[in-house]
Scaffold this motif. Structure first.
Motif, mmCIF file in Angstrom:
data_model
loop_
_atom_site.group_PDB
_atom_site.id
_atom_site.type_symbol
_atom_site.label_atom_id
_atom_site.label_comp_id
_atom_site.label_asym_id
_atom_site.label_seq_id
_atom_site.Cartn_x
_atom_site.Cartn_y
_atom_site.Cartn_z
ATOM 1 N N ILE A 139 -7.092 -2.057 -1.440
ATOM 2 C CA ILE A 139 -7.529 -3.219 -2.330
ATOM 3 C C ILE A 139 -7.670 -2.313 -3.714
ATOM 4 O O ILE A 139 -7.597 -3.158 -4.789
ATOM 5 C CB ILE A 139 -9.067 -3.520 -1.703
ATOM 6 N N ASP A 140 -8.133 -1.147 -3.773
ATOM 7 C CA ASP A 140 -8.278 -0.608 -5.142
ATOM 8 C C ASP A 140 -7.008 -0.632 -5.943
ATOM 9 O O ASP A 140 -6.975 -0.507 -7.122
ATOM 10 C CB ASP A 140 -8.992 0.591 -5.056
ATOM 11 N N CYS A 141 -5.819 -0.601 -5.173
ATOM 12 C CA CYS A 141 -4.568 -0.649 -5.950
ATOM 13 C C CYS A 141 -4.250 -1.884 -6.877
ATOM 14 O O CYS A 141 -4.798 -2.756 -6.643
ATOM 15 C CB CYS A 141 -3.453 -0.545 -5.091
ATOM 16 N N VAL A 142 -3.703 -1.543 -8.013
ATOM 17 C CA VAL A 142 -3.356 -2.684 -8.684
ATOM 18 C C VAL A 142 -1.638 -2.925 -8.779
ATOM 19 O O VAL A 142 -0.889 -2.037 -8.933
ATOM 20 C CB VAL A 142 -3.491 -2.539 -10.280
ATOM 21 N N SER A 143 -1.353 -3.799 -7.629
ATOM 22 C CA SER A 143 0.116 -3.934 -7.135
ATOM 23 C C SER A 143 0.393 -5.574 -7.511
ATOM 24 O O SER A 143 0.664 -5.958 -6.280
ATOM 25 C CB SER A 143 0.270 -3.418 -5.763
ATOM 26 N N PRO A 144 0.626 -6.053 -8.647
ATOM 27 C CA PRO A 144 0.963 -7.498 -8.686
ATOM 28 C C PRO A 144 2.519 -7.734 -8.184
ATOM 29 O O PRO A 144 3.369 -6.797 -8.169
ATOM 30 C CB PRO A 144 0.721 -7.597 -10.362
ATOM 31 N N ASP A 146 2.092 -7.650 -2.522
ATOM 32 C CA ASP A 146 2.013 -8.070 -3.887
ATOM 33 C C ASP A 146 0.607 -9.005 -3.780
ATOM 34 O O ASP A 146 0.366 -9.623 -3.034
ATOM 35 C CB ASP A 146 3.157 -8.575 -4.546
ATOM 36 N N GLU A 147 0.196 -8.986 -5.098
ATOM 37 C CA GLU A 147 -0.992 -9.978 -5.398
ATOM 38 C C GLU A 147 -0.839 -10.829 -6.682
ATOM 39 O O GLU A 147 0.130 -10.356 -7.506
ATOM 40 C CB GLU A 147 -2.048 -9.162 -5.558
ATOM 41 N N ARG A 164 -3.252 -7.674 1.367
ATOM 42 C CA ARG A 164 -3.333 -6.390 1.810
ATOM 43 C C ARG A 164 -4.131 -6.188 3.184
ATOM 44 O O ARG A 164 -3.812 -5.274 3.927
ATOM 45 C CB ARG A 164 -4.317 -5.653 0.751
ATOM 46 N N LEU A 165 -4.753 -7.198 3.522
ATOM 47 C CA LEU A 165 -5.452 -7.112 4.743
ATOM 48 C C LEU A 165 -4.344 -7.118 5.885
ATOM 49 O O LEU A 165 -4.241 -6.519 6.741
ATOM 50 C CB LEU A 165 -6.042 -8.349 5.297
ATOM 51 N N GLY A 166 -3.071 -7.803 5.626
ATOM 52 C CA GLY A 166 -2.015 -8.037 6.708
ATOM 53 C C GLY A 166 -1.518 -6.735 6.607
ATOM 54 O O GLY A 166 -0.898 -6.065 7.715
ATOM 55 N N VAL A 167 -1.196 -5.734 5.378
ATOM 56 C CA VAL A 167 -0.598 -4.612 5.355
ATOM 57 C C VAL A 167 -1.437 -3.654 6.123
ATOM 58 O O VAL A 167 -0.512 -3.022 6.939
ATOM 59 C CB VAL A 167 -0.274 -3.989 3.736
ATOM 60 N N PHE A 168 -2.936 -3.699 6.081
ATOM 61 C CA PHE A 168 -3.790 -2.930 6.802
ATOM 62 C C PHE A 168 -3.270 -3.022 8.452
ATOM 63 O O PHE A 168 -3.114 -2.316 9.043
ATOM 64 C CB PHE A 168 -4.968 -3.163 6.276
ATOM 65 N N ILE A 169 -3.454 -4.318 8.893
ATOM 66 C CA ILE A 169 -3.211 -4.795 9.942
ATOM 67 C C ILE A 169 -2.014 -4.162 10.674
ATOM 68 O O ILE A 169 -1.900 -3.692 11.828
ATOM 69 C CB ILE A 169 -3.466 -6.034 10.323
ATOM 70 N N THR A 170 -0.930 -4.635 9.894
ATOM 71 C CA THR A 170 0.525 -4.472 10.416
ATOM 72 C C THR A 170 0.878 -2.874 10.506
ATOM 73 O O THR A 170 1.173 -2.464 11.466
ATOM 74 C CB THR A 170 1.708 -5.053 9.765
ATOM 75 N N SER A 219 6.353 -6.192 2.253
ATOM 76 C CA SER A 219 7.284 -6.857 1.538
ATOM 77 C C SER A 219 6.798 -7.065 -0.080
ATOM 78 O O SER A 219 5.280 -7.038 -0.208
ATOM 79 C CB SER A 219 7.499 -8.144 2.295
ATOM 80 N N THR A 220 7.492 -7.307 -0.857
ATOM 81 C CA THR A 220 7.274 -7.571 -2.316
ATOM 82 C C THR A 220 7.523 -8.844 -2.859
ATOM 83 O O THR A 220 8.623 -9.659 -2.058
ATOM 84 C CB THR A 220 8.050 -6.561 -3.183
ATOM 85 N N GLY A 221 6.871 -9.465 -3.712
ATOM 86 C CA GLY A 221 7.142 -10.844 -4.478
ATOM 87 C C GLY A 221 6.927 -11.992 -3.692
ATOM 88 O O GLY A 221 7.560 -12.912 -3.966
ATOM 89 N N GLU A 222 6.369 -11.910 -2.518
ATOM 90 C CA GLU A 222 5.825 -13.039 -1.766
ATOM 91 C C GLU A 222 5.057 -14.216 -2.661
ATOM 92 O O GLU A 222 5.420 -15.538 -2.478
ATOM 93 C CB GLU A 222 5.001 -12.832 -0.472
#
Length: 346
Positions: free
Chosen positions: A12-17, A66-67, A172-178, A199-202
């Protein structure tokens, strides 16, 4: 903070737009480098963590890293930055907030203001400006290049009743879970090929889902994303989705019924709750993209109930997160090449 959630806190602390997901991707690789067989990178920036790399039957778990964000598209003469939306942002939420601006791998801080003449009506991204303390246009250009990304200055924190909050829970919750479920399934003895994709760019283009699914060529894909909970005042989302009542299986045209059935069986075996939502057509997730790759591999959508989506204070339940990890890891131990994914019997 519970140690098992430290990885989530760092995510969550990452800045990954959407468009510059580097920080989240690097963090995932660092976290699982001693456990995974290998990693697959593709030209759209997605990362896939691989277990049992020689297995012929392959299941892909996919969550986007991505966010949503704002993006700098110009400068005002007084040194403030003009912005555009990068994904499904709600501009009014940014007014009066602190933000982080990603410049290379460094963070510049700013505050968000809006056109003082705008006293009523809809707030658009073009009505906003970012004040970084610059005094003129040239100074602002030297500090923050055109195309820099801007996110809310909010971090991960805990609430009562096992609830947690932060920005970028989508997804990022999905990333953590998967990633956790894939690693857990391997430890439990799963023999199939497990491909956990960030994945990127969703939020903008779906580019990462297309490239990673095409590269991996899985036999099936489980998309793990967030979905709208309906348990807060004013929610107008369809259905009845509550925090703490379990992950959400999607029913509709795109999700494969056999995959859904196996997820249900795994939840029942583990005595864990699940919920349901209905999306008759497109799901507005990476599943809409994956279904069009290769030979149309079947997909299912298993979602995390989320309050206040696309805001800096999204809220979820650790109970739902834990149960989804358990169900998905069990799913990866139960499915193999003998399990028919045809939606009907011949």
């Amino acid at each position: 903070m519970d140690n098992k959630y430290k990885f989530l806190e760092r995510l969550i602390d990452c800045v990954s737009p959407s468009g510059k997901e580097d920080q989240a991707i690097k963090l995932v690789k660092e976290e699982f480098k001693d456990k995974a067989d290998t990693f697959i990178f593709d030209n759209q920036g997605s990362l896939t963590t691989v277990y049992n790399k020689d297995a012929k039957f392959k299941i892909q778990l996919m969550a986007h890293c991505d966010e949503i964000s704002l993006i700098v598209n110009g400068y005002n003469k007084n040194g403030t930055l003009t912005v555009a939306s990068n994904g499904g942002v709600s501009p009014i939420i940014y007014v009066g907030s602190k933000v982080r601006i990603l410049v290379d791998n460094n963070i510049i801080y700013g505050v968000v203001g809006k056109n003082a003449q705008l006293t009523k009506g809809e707030v658009k991204a073009s009505d906003l400006f970012i004040d970084i303390g610059a005094t003129n246009e040239k100074e602002a250009q030297d500090i923050v290049p055109l195309g820099s990304y801007i996110v809310h200055d909010e971090s991960f924190f805990e609430l009562n009743n096992h609830y947690v909050s932060g920005r970028a829970f989508d997804d990022r919750l999905g990333v953590f879970i998967t990633q956790k479920a894939a690693c857990f399934a391997k430890e439990k003895g799963s023999k199939i090929g497990i491909y956990a994709t960030c994945s990127t760019g969703e939020e903008t283009t779906g580019r990462g889902a297309y490239s990673s699914a095409t590269l991996v060529k899985p036999d099936a894909t489980i998309i793990v994303d967030v979905t709208y909970s309906t348990d807060y005042i004013g929610s107008n989302s369809p259905g009845n989705i509550e925090l703490g009542k379990g992950g959400v299986i999607c029913l509709g045209s795109i999700p494969n019924r056999k995959l859904n059935k196996l997820l249900e069986e795994c939840a029942k075996k583990k005595k864990l709750d699940i919920q349901y939502e209905v999306w008759p057509a497109r799901t507005a997730t990476d599943g809409d993209t994956v279904i069009k790759t290769n030979f149309g591999e079947p997909v299912a959508l298993f979602s995390i109930p989320l309050r206040y989506m696309h805001s800096p204070v999204e809220v979820a339940s650790k109970q739902d997160i834990d149960s989804m990890i358990e169900i998905l890891s069990e799913f990866l131990c139960c499915i193999d090449e003998t399990y028919s994914l045809m939606p009907y019997e011949e």
